[in-house]
Design a protein around this motif. Structure first.
Motif, PDB file in Angstrom:
ATOM      1  N   VAL A  76       0.810  -1.219   0.000  1.00  0.00           N
ATOM      2  CA  VAL A  76       0.000   0.000   0.000  1.00  0.00           C
ATOM      3  C   VAL A  76       0.846   1.274   0.000  1.00  0.00           C
ATOM      4  CG1 VAL A  76      -1.623   1.346   1.387  1.00  0.00           C
ATOM      5  CG2 VAL A  76      -2.025  -1.095   1.023  1.00  0.00           C
ATOM      6  N   PHE A  77       1.772   1.397   0.953  1.00  0.00           N
ATOM      7  CA  PHE A  77       2.549   2.636   1.060  1.00  0.00           C
ATOM      8  C   PHE A  77       3.402   2.905  -0.184  1.00  0.00           C
ATOM      9  CE2 PHE A  77       1.548   2.350   5.640  1.00  0.00           C
ATOM     10  CZ  PHE A  77       1.152   3.662   5.865  1.00  0.00           C
ATOM     11  N   PRO A  78       4.143   1.913  -0.718  1.00  0.00           N
ATOM     12  CA  PRO A  78       4.918   2.181  -1.940  1.00  0.00           C
ATOM     13  C   PRO A  78       4.038   2.616  -3.121  1.00  0.00           C
ATOM     14  CG  PRO A  78       5.754   0.207  -0.889  1.00  0.00           C
ATOM     15  CD  PRO A  78       4.487   0.587  -0.157  1.00  0.00           C
ATOM     16  N   LYS A  79       2.837   2.026  -3.247  1.00  0.00           N
ATOM     17  CA  LYS A  79       1.915   2.428  -4.327  1.00  0.00           C
ATOM     18  C   LYS A  79       1.493   3.882  -4.162  1.00  0.00           C
ATOM     19  CE  LYS A  79      -0.491  -1.577  -6.025  1.00  0.00           C
ATOM     20  NZ  LYS A  79      -1.572  -2.501  -5.767  1.00  0.00           N
ATOM     21  N   ILE A  84       1.851   9.681  -5.540  1.00  0.00           N
ATOM     22  CA  ILE A  84       2.114  11.048  -5.064  1.00  0.00           C
ATOM     23  C   ILE A  84       3.198  11.692  -5.934  1.00  0.00           C
ATOM     24  CG2 ILE A  84       3.234  12.310  -3.178  1.00  0.00           C
ATOM     25  CD1 ILE A  84       1.623  10.596  -1.216  1.00  0.00           C
ATOM     26  N   LYS A  85       4.260  10.930  -6.210  1.00  0.00           N
ATOM     27  CA  LYS A  85       5.356  11.456  -7.031  1.00  0.00           C
ATOM     28  C   LYS A  85       4.880  11.731  -8.455  1.00  0.00           C
ATOM     29  CE  LYS A  85       9.127   9.738  -4.274  1.00  0.00           C
ATOM     30  NZ  LYS A  85       9.991   8.642  -3.926  1.00  0.00           N
ATOM     31  N   LEU A  93       2.615  15.216   3.153  1.00  0.00           N
ATOM     32  CA  LEU A  93       3.117  14.201   4.078  1.00  0.00           C
ATOM     33  C   LEU A  93       2.306  12.922   3.927  1.00  0.00           C
ATOM     34  CD1 LEU A  93       4.631  13.166   6.626  1.00  0.00           C
ATOM     35  CD2 LEU A  93       2.881  14.341   7.987  1.00  0.00           C
ATOM     36  N   LEU A  94       2.987  11.802   3.783  1.00  0.00           N
ATOM     37  CA  LEU A  94       2.339  10.490   3.855  1.00  0.00           C
ATOM     38  C   LEU A  94       2.780   9.850   5.155  1.00  0.00           C
ATOM     39  CD1 LEU A  94       0.625   8.159   2.782  1.00  0.00           C
ATOM     40  CD2 LEU A  94       2.658   7.351   1.543  1.00  0.00           C
ATOM     41  N   MET A 111      11.806   5.100   1.587  1.00  0.00           N
ATOM     42  CA  MET A 111      11.097   5.342   0.313  1.00  0.00           C
ATOM     43  C   MET A 111      10.402   6.701   0.303  1.00  0.00           C
ATOM     44  SD  MET A 111       9.103   1.790  -0.359  1.00  0.00           S
ATOM     45  CE  MET A 111       9.893   0.217  -0.039  1.00  0.00           C
ATOM     46  N   GLY A 112      10.296   7.334   1.466  1.00  0.00           N
ATOM     47  CA  GLY A 112       9.652   8.641   1.512  1.00  0.00           C
ATOM     48  C   GLY A 112       8.427   8.735   2.395  1.00  0.00           C
ATOM     49  N   VAL A 113       8.068   7.638   3.056  1.00  0.00           N
ATOM     50  CA  VAL A 113       6.946   7.675   3.991  1.00  0.00           C
ATOM     51  C   VAL A 113       7.425   8.360   5.263  1.00  0.00           C
ATOM     52  CG1 VAL A 113       5.309   6.257   5.332  1.00  0.00           C
ATOM     53  CG2 VAL A 113       5.976   5.550   3.016  1.00  0.00           C
TER      54      VAL A 113
END
Length: 140
Positions: A76-79, A84-85, A93-94, A111-113
């Motif tokens: 879920v988070f990587p998707k 977002i990108k 913010l995620l 990864m950016g979370v």
């Protein structure tokens, strides 16, 4: 509650992604954020990453909070980060919370979370984190 002053309320999207049907925690967080003066959009259950990001874009949110207890966090988070990108929403913010092993949380953060909150985290610390992040990364 916070020393940060904004020209408008912080806007946060709170979502449950996938088949995870447990939304008590998400509702508690949404209420706590609202009580702290934030504007909260709660999408309800069974959202797709695409639905979450599209709603976040339409609602011009400052932060997206994902509640996940299903174990699908590494999907879920990587998707959501990818979407977002793609939509150039890098200043959103995620964050999220739920049952996420520490090693997975570290990998997701690389990864950016943003910060991921385990069960038992105080709502005050979540409010403070979102407020501080928005103060540093968003201009209003």
């Amino acid at each position: 509650m916070s020393e940060h002053q904004f020209n408008r309320p912080i806007r946060v999207l709170v979502a449950k992604v996938g088949l995870d049907g447990h939304d008590r925690g998400a509702r508690i967080i949404a209420t706590s954020l609202r009580d702290a003066g934030m504007e909260v959009i709660y999408t309800g259950l069974r959202q797709t990453p695409e639905m979450v990001v599209n709603t976040a874009l339409q609602e011009d949110v400052d932060a997206i909070g994902i509640s996940i207890l299903s174990g699908a966090h590494m999907t879920v988070f990587p998707k959501i980060i990818k979407l977002i990108k793609e939509k150039q929403m890098d200043d959103v913010l995620l964050t999220g919370g739920g049952i996420i092993p520490e090693a997975d949380a570290k990998q997701l953060q690389q990864m950016g979370v943003g910060e991921l909150f385990p069960p038992g985290t105080t709502t005050a610390s979540i409010v403070e984190y979102i407020t501080g992040w928005v103060h540093q990364h968003r201009n209003f």
